[in-house]
Design a protein around this motif. Structure first.
Motif, PDB file in Angstrom:
ATOM      1  N   GLY A  13      46.378  62.940  13.742  1.00 41.67           N
ATOM      2  CA  GLY A  13      45.245  62.272  13.082  1.00 41.67           C
ATOM      3  C   GLY A  13      45.314  62.445  11.573  1.00 41.67           C
ATOM      4  O   GLY A  13      45.126  61.495  10.806  1.00 41.67           O
ATOM      5  N   ILE A  14      45.625  63.694  11.155  1.00 39.66           N
ATOM      6  CA  ILE A  14      45.704  63.965   9.714  1.00 39.66           C
ATOM      7  C   ILE A  14      46.805  63.105   9.091  1.00 39.66           C
ATOM      8  O   ILE A  14      46.635  62.491   8.036  1.00 39.66           O
ATOM      9  N   GLN A  15      47.905  63.017   9.799  1.00 38.57           N
ATOM     10  CA  GLN A  15      49.037  62.211   9.311  1.00 38.57           C
ATOM     11  C   GLN A  15      48.613  60.738   9.165  1.00 38.57           C
ATOM     12  O   GLN A  15      48.912  60.097   8.149  1.00 38.57           O
ATOM     13  N   ALA A  16      47.891  60.244  10.171  1.00 41.66           N
ATOM     14  CA  ALA A  16      47.454  58.839  10.125  1.00 41.66           C
ATOM     15  C   ALA A  16      46.484  58.617   8.959  1.00 41.66           C
ATOM     16  O   ALA A  16      46.571  57.623   8.232  1.00 41.66           O
ATOM     17  N   VAL A  17      45.559  59.584   8.776  1.00 45.66           N
ATOM     18  CA  VAL A  17      44.581  59.451   7.687  1.00 45.66           C
ATOM     19  C   VAL A  17      45.320  59.433   6.349  1.00 45.66           C
ATOM     20  O   VAL A  17      45.017  58.617   5.455  1.00 45.66           O
ATOM     21  N   LEU A  18      46.327  60.314   6.217  1.00 48.26           N
ATOM     22  CA  LEU A  18      47.081  60.347   4.947  1.00 48.26           C
ATOM     23  C   LEU A  18      47.808  59.019   4.722  1.00 48.26           C
ATOM     24  O   LEU A  18      47.824  58.477   3.618  1.00 48.26           O
ATOM     25  N   GLY A  19      48.385  58.488   5.791  1.00 48.30           N
ATOM     26  CA  GLY A  19      49.128  57.230   5.681  1.00 48.30           C
ATOM     27  C   GLY A  19      48.224  56.086   5.233  1.00 48.30           C
ATOM     28  O   GLY A  19      48.507  55.394   4.248  1.00 48.30           O
ATOM     29  N   VAL A  20      47.110  55.895   5.951  1.00 44.32           N
ATOM     30  CA  VAL A  20      46.219  54.775   5.613  1.00 44.32           C
ATOM     31  C   VAL A  20      45.512  55.062   4.283  1.00 44.32           C
ATOM     32  O   VAL A  20      45.254  54.147   3.489  1.00 44.32           O
ATOM     33  N   GLY A  21      45.240  56.357   4.030  1.00 49.62           N
ATOM     34  CA  GLY A  21      44.641  56.730   2.735  1.00 49.62           C
ATOM     35  C   GLY A  21      45.559  56.292   1.599  1.00 49.62           C
ATOM     36  O   GLY A  21      45.103  55.774   0.571  1.00 49.62           O
ATOM     37  N   GLY A  22      46.877  56.494   1.789  1.00 49.44           N
ATOM     38  CA  GLY A  22      47.859  56.076   0.783  1.00 49.44           C
ATOM     39  C   GLY A  22      47.802  54.568   0.575  1.00 49.44           C
ATOM     40  O   GLY A  22      47.821  54.081  -0.567  1.00 49.44           O
ATOM     41  N   GLU A  23      47.668  53.814   1.691  1.00 46.45           N
ATOM     42  CA  GLU A  23      47.589  52.345   1.574  1.00 46.45           C
ATOM     43  C   GLU A  23      46.344  51.947   0.789  1.00 46.45           C
ATOM     44  O   GLU A  23      46.370  51.055  -0.061  1.00 46.45           O
ATOM     45  N   TRP A  24      45.246  52.644   1.071  1.00 48.57           N
ATOM     46  CA  TRP A  24      43.982  52.327   0.388  1.00 48.57           C
ATOM     47  C   TRP A  24      44.127  52.588  -1.117  1.00 48.57           C
ATOM     48  O   TRP A  24      43.739  51.760  -1.949  1.00 48.57           O
ATOM     49  N   LEU A  25      44.722  53.758  -1.447  1.00 51.47           N
ATOM     50  CA  LEU A  25      44.890  54.093  -2.875  1.00 51.47           C
ATOM     51  C   LEU A  25      45.792  53.081  -3.566  1.00 51.47           C
ATOM     52  O   LEU A  25      45.525  52.649  -4.695  1.00 51.47           O
ATOM     53  N   ASN A  26      46.829  52.687  -2.854  1.00 50.91           N
ATOM     54  CA  ASN A  26      47.760  51.708  -3.384  1.00 50.91           C
ATOM     55  C   ASN A  26      47.040  50.389  -3.686  1.00 50.91           C
ATOM     56  O   ASN A  26      47.167  49.808  -4.771  1.00 50.91           O
ATOM     57  N   ASP A  27      46.248  49.922  -2.694  1.00 54.61           N
ATOM     58  CA  ASP A  27      45.498  48.675  -2.884  1.00 54.61           C
ATOM     59  C   ASP A  27      44.483  48.826  -4.007  1.00 54.61           C
ATOM     60  O   ASP A  27      44.242  47.907  -4.782  1.00 54.61           O
ATOM     61  N   LEU A  28      43.916  50.051  -4.078  1.00 58.29           N
ATOM     62  CA  LEU A  28      42.906  50.297  -5.106  1.00 58.29           C
ATOM     63  C   LEU A  28      43.527  50.202  -6.500  1.00 58.29           C
ATOM     64  O   LEU A  28      42.951  49.623  -7.420  1.00 58.29           O
ATOM     65  N   SER A  29      44.755  50.753  -6.615  1.00 52.15           N
ATOM     66  CA  SER A  29      45.390  50.747  -7.941  1.00 52.15           C
ATOM     67  C   SER A  29      45.698  49.309  -8.375  1.00 52.15           C
ATOM     68  O   SER A  29      45.695  48.994  -9.551  1.00 52.15           O
ATOM     69  N   LYS A  30      45.915  48.414  -7.382  1.00 48.11           N
ATOM     70  CA  LYS A  30      46.190  47.019  -7.735  1.00 48.11           C
ATOM     71  C   LYS A  30      44.948  46.341  -8.291  1.00 48.11           C
ATOM     72  O   LYS A  30      45.035  45.409  -9.079  1.00 48.11           O
ATOM     73  N   ALA A  63      42.700  47.962 -10.000  1.00 47.29           N
ATOM     74  CA  ALA A  63      42.201  48.720 -11.150  1.00 47.29           C
ATOM     75  C   ALA A  63      42.282  47.919 -12.448  1.00 47.29           C
ATOM     76  O   ALA A  63      41.448  48.075 -13.338  1.00 47.29           O
ATOM     77  N   ASN A  64      43.270  47.020 -12.549  1.00 47.78           N
ATOM     78  CA  ASN A  64      43.431  46.272 -13.796  1.00 47.78           C
ATOM     79  C   ASN A  64      42.519  45.052 -13.891  1.00 47.78           C
ATOM     80  O   ASN A  64      42.421  44.417 -14.916  1.00 47.78           O
ATOM     81  N   THR A  65      41.882  44.728 -12.795  1.00 48.85           N
ATOM     82  CA  THR A  65      40.993  43.549 -12.851  1.00 48.85           C
ATOM     83  C   THR A  65      39.603  44.008 -13.282  1.00 48.85           C
ATOM     84  O   THR A  65      39.238  45.176 -13.146  1.00 48.85           O
ATOM     85  N   SER A  66      38.819  43.036 -13.794  1.00 50.62           N
ATOM     86  CA  SER A  66      37.499  43.416 -14.305  1.00 50.62           C
ATOM     87  C   SER A  66      36.451  43.381 -13.198  1.00 50.62           C
ATOM     88  O   SER A  66      35.321  43.810 -13.385  1.00 50.62           O
ATOM     89  N   ALA A  67      36.846  42.898 -12.009  1.00 50.11           N
ATOM     90  CA  ALA A  67      35.834  42.668 -10.969  1.00 50.11           C
ATOM     91  C   ALA A  67      35.352  43.952 -10.293  1.00 50.11           C
ATOM     92  O   ALA A  67      34.397  43.919  -9.539  1.00 50.11           O
ATOM     93  N   GLY A  68      35.994  45.089 -10.570  1.00 47.41           N
ATOM     94  CA  GLY A  68      35.603  46.338  -9.919  1.00 47.41           C
ATOM     95  C   GLY A  68      36.182  46.410  -8.520  1.00 47.41           C
ATOM     96  O   GLY A  68      36.993  45.568  -8.119  1.00 47.41           O
ATOM     97  N   ILE A  69      35.746  47.438  -7.748  1.00 46.83           N
ATOM     98  CA  ILE A  69      36.306  47.630  -6.402  1.00 46.83           C
ATOM     99  C   ILE A  69      35.783  46.526  -5.476  1.00 46.83           C
ATOM    100  O   ILE A  69      34.580  46.331  -5.374  1.00 46.83           O
ATOM    101  N   PRO A  70      36.706  45.798  -4.817  1.00 45.20           N
ATOM    102  CA  PRO A  70      36.243  44.748  -3.905  1.00 45.20           C
ATOM    103  C   PRO A  70      35.381  45.335  -2.785  1.00 45.20           C
ATOM    104  O   PRO A  70      35.609  46.477  -2.367  1.00 45.20           O
ATOM    105  N   ALA A  71      34.417  44.515  -2.328  1.00 46.03           N
ATOM    106  CA  ALA A  71      33.459  45.011  -1.322  1.00 46.03           C
ATOM    107  C   ALA A  71      34.171  45.577  -0.100  1.00 46.03           C
ATOM    108  O   ALA A  71      33.761  46.598   0.458  1.00 46.03           O
ATOM    109  N   GLN A  72      35.285  44.914   0.311  1.00 44.60           N
ATOM    110  CA  GLN A  72      35.934  45.347   1.564  1.00 44.60           C
ATOM    111  C   GLN A  72      36.675  46.670   1.420  1.00 44.60           C
ATOM    112  O   GLN A  72      37.254  47.162   2.373  1.00 44.60           O
ATOM    113  N   MET A  73      36.666  47.259   0.174  1.00 50.57           N
ATOM    114  CA  MET A  73      37.329  48.560   0.007  1.00 50.57           C
ATOM    115  C   MET A  73      36.351  49.674  -0.306  1.00 50.57           C
ATOM    116  O   MET A  73      36.725  50.839  -0.379  1.00 50.57           O
ATOM    117  N   GLN A  74      35.093  49.279  -0.501  1.00 50.71           N
ATOM    118  CA  GLN A  74      34.145  50.251  -1.050  1.00 50.71           C
ATOM    119  C   GLN A  74      33.866  51.443  -0.143  1.00 50.71           C
ATOM    120  O   GLN A  74      33.550  52.523  -0.613  1.00 50.71           O
TER     121      GLN A  74
END
Ligand code: ATP
Length: 550
Positions: free
Chosen positions: A103-120, A122-133
């Motif tokens: 479970g911890i491994q899965a959380v780390l994996g998907v957490g990494g995907e979330w952070l990755n998507d979040l960093s994409k 980060a450069n836009t002015s719209a803030g964090i999209p609702a589906q990631m909040q």
């Protein structure tokens, strides 16, 4: 000030009913004096600011006190909780720790995907999209997490997708995509499971087994084979190794969480969280017991025979001598899914009659069979080479109560005649919670929802007629399914806004009807499935010969 703060705070928080029992906390007062609300100019402003701080601190303190009071009230239940948790962890065994690591491994994996998507973003002015909040609790990431966590969570995801009456619409929609394909288990592993389960050399039972599986999902793997004795073609459905232990460990973990949450917050008892988890556990453990699936298949075939439907439909024959709790050997059916219009046309002269048959057999089973097939997606409903309808995969079945079915019949009749007042009454009957419902308003809202059906399906038919190529057809089918689900979610959402709460069997039934509606648009576009006199929905049906359908 203390009185003022208490009054202000009490007005905000319903938790403060017990506060007269507690002493007020010491509020930091900056200059050392007591807080004053009155005064003039800066002094008065400062006084108000401090009062606000005081109210906040007090509210937090009060909540903490309230929480501990509630816990104290439940101390008597603690031994039962501890005993329950101990028993659960004993029955889980070491598999529990292993699953936590996974479970911890899965959380780390998907957490990494979330952070990755979040960093994409980060450069836009719209803030964090609702589906990631909501982070990993957002529908998309939670679905991915469930897929990584494997069988139990994939099945749980499918349960969420089929229970719009229990879960928020965004989750129900997202979990429609829960992907149940898993890497195939190597054939030598399957072979040793078969040897162990069947307790005989495999070559004494089977002429051959195809080592390449027909299908491999999270729970089971299916192989084609031929029986030695009768030379009949069969398929062998094998439970994947370790699935039952994983399921028990995961469901116990979910149970423990639900039990602790309910202990900490008795309010949750009203939503019967632990009850829901127990039900899920029971139905999932049933799904991995192939003796249950075999019994469902046999009950369905018994119903087909009793109703004289045997020339129109069939379920695969189960070979008991080579079936166990974890292995199901059954007759291999050959056919095409009900959405494959071109192949259907090559097999029967009139696809419309095929559909009429499928509908009659399925509707009949709602009342005349002990359970109904509750997963009639195109992969499980085939037109067989001999022109009969083949029903496969009885892992998910439903049972409908007479009360729900009576209301359901009125609902279907009203749907067919577009009588939205009657539909509103039927739905109110089915989901009644004792609230008064404005039937006129409800009927108007229902009319709005259902008027969208026509547009949505015309697209599907046009695309199918023009596109002989199968990929174009199936691409449209996926779209259709999503739209249909959205429609059903709309129905549930509007009904709930009127205070209605439907039983889960209603959702299960509706889902199957939406599949059938899709087949109707495809195979018999001019037919109204609920009004056609060849289709018998009513409970007053008599068993009769149905040769006229094919
Ligand atoms: N009796 C049968 N005859 C022919 N093929 C079969 C039979 N039973 C199963 N299959 C094939 O194996 C596939 C998977 O079987 P089944 O649906 O029972 O398993 P499952 O693990 O519940 O899969 P899913 O979750 O995709 O429905 C079917 O889609 C079908 O292609």
């Amino acid at each position: 000030m203390a009185a003022a703060a208490r009054a202000a705070s009490a007005a905000r928080s319903p938790l403060l009913v017990h506060h007269h029992r507690h002493r007020l906390p010491q509020v930091p007062s900056g200059g050392g004096g007591s807080l004053r609300v009155g005064g003039t100019g800066r002094g008065r402003e400062e006084g108000r600011r401090r009062a606000r701080v005081g109210v906040r601190v007090f509210a937090r303190y009060s909540q903490a006190q309230d929480f501990s009071t509630r816990l104290q009230d439940r101390v008597g239940e603690l031994p039962k909780l501890v005993e329950d948790l101990l028993q659960t962890s004993i029955s889980t065994g070491p598999q529990g720790a292993f699953r936590i690591a996974q479970g911890i491994q899965a959380v780390l994996g998907v957490g990494g995907e979330w952070l990755n998507d979040l960093s994409k973003t980060a450069n836009t002015s719209a803030g964090i999209p609702a589906q990631m909040q909501l982070g990993l609790l957002s529908p998309l990431y939670l679905r991915r997490l469930f897929e990584r966590m494997g069988a139990t969570y994939i099945k749980l995801g499918q349960f969420i997708a089929s229970a719009p009456t229990l879960f928020p619409a965004e989750y129900v929609e997202e979990f429609q995509n829960c992907f149940d394909r898993a890497p195939a288990v190597p054939y030598d592993v399957i072979q040793s499971i078969l040897c162990e389960e069947l307790q005989r050399p495999l070559d004494s039972i089977y002429e051959y087994i195809d080592p390449v599986p027909i299908a491999s999902a999270s729970i089971a793997q299916v192989h084609a084979a031929r029986l030695k004795s009768s030379q009949k073609d069969v398929v062998i459905k094998v439970l994947k190794p370790g699935i039952e232990d994983t399921l028990v460990a995961d469901l116990n973990f979910i149970y423990v969480i639900a039990r602790v949450l309910e202990f900490l917050n008795p309010e949750l008892q009203r939503t019967s969280l632990v009850g829901i988890v127990k039900d899920i556990k029971e139905s999932m453990l049933e799904e991995v017991d192939f003796r249950k699936e075999a019994a469902n298949i046999q009950a369905f075939q018994g119903y087909i025979d009793a109703m004289g439907f045997d020339r129109q439909a069939k379920a695969p024959f189960v070979y008991q001598h080579c079936s166990t709790k974890h292995v199901l050997t059954m007759e291999r059916l050959y056919g095409v899914p009900l959405t494959d219009l071109d192949s259907i046309r090559s097999l029967v002269p009139d696809p419309e009659l095929t559909l009429v048959t499928a509908l009659n057999v399925w509707f009949g089973s709602l009342i005349s069979c002990e359970s109904f097939h509750a997963d009639v997606h195109a992969g499980n409903l085939w037109l067989l080479r001999d022109g009969r309808i083949g029903f496969i995969d009885f892992g998910i079945v439903g049972r409908i109560s007479p009360k729900t079915w009576a209301a359901m019949e009125v609902f279907l009749a009203s749907f067919a005649t577009e009588d939205y007042d009657a539909m509103a009454s039927a739905l109110s009957e089915m989901g009644a919670t004792g609230n008064d419902i404005n039937i006129d308003e409800f009927a108007k809202d229902l009319r709005k929802i259902f008027s969208s059906i026509q547009d949505l399906d015309t697209e599907i038919i046009v695309a199918t007629a023009r596109g002989p190529d199968a990929t174009a057809v199936s691409a449209n089918v996926v779209l259709d399914e999503r739209q249909m689900n959205a429609l059903f979610l709309d129905l549930v959402r509007v009904s709930e806004s009127y205070g209605l709460k439907f039983p889960r069997e209603f959702a299960l039934l509706m889902k199957q009807l939406l599949y059938f509606d899709r087949y109707t648009r495809l195979l018999a576009p001019s037919m109204n499935m609920l009004r056609d006199e060849r289709i018998n929905i009513s409970t007053n049906r008599q068993p009769r010969r149905t040769d006229r359908f094919q």
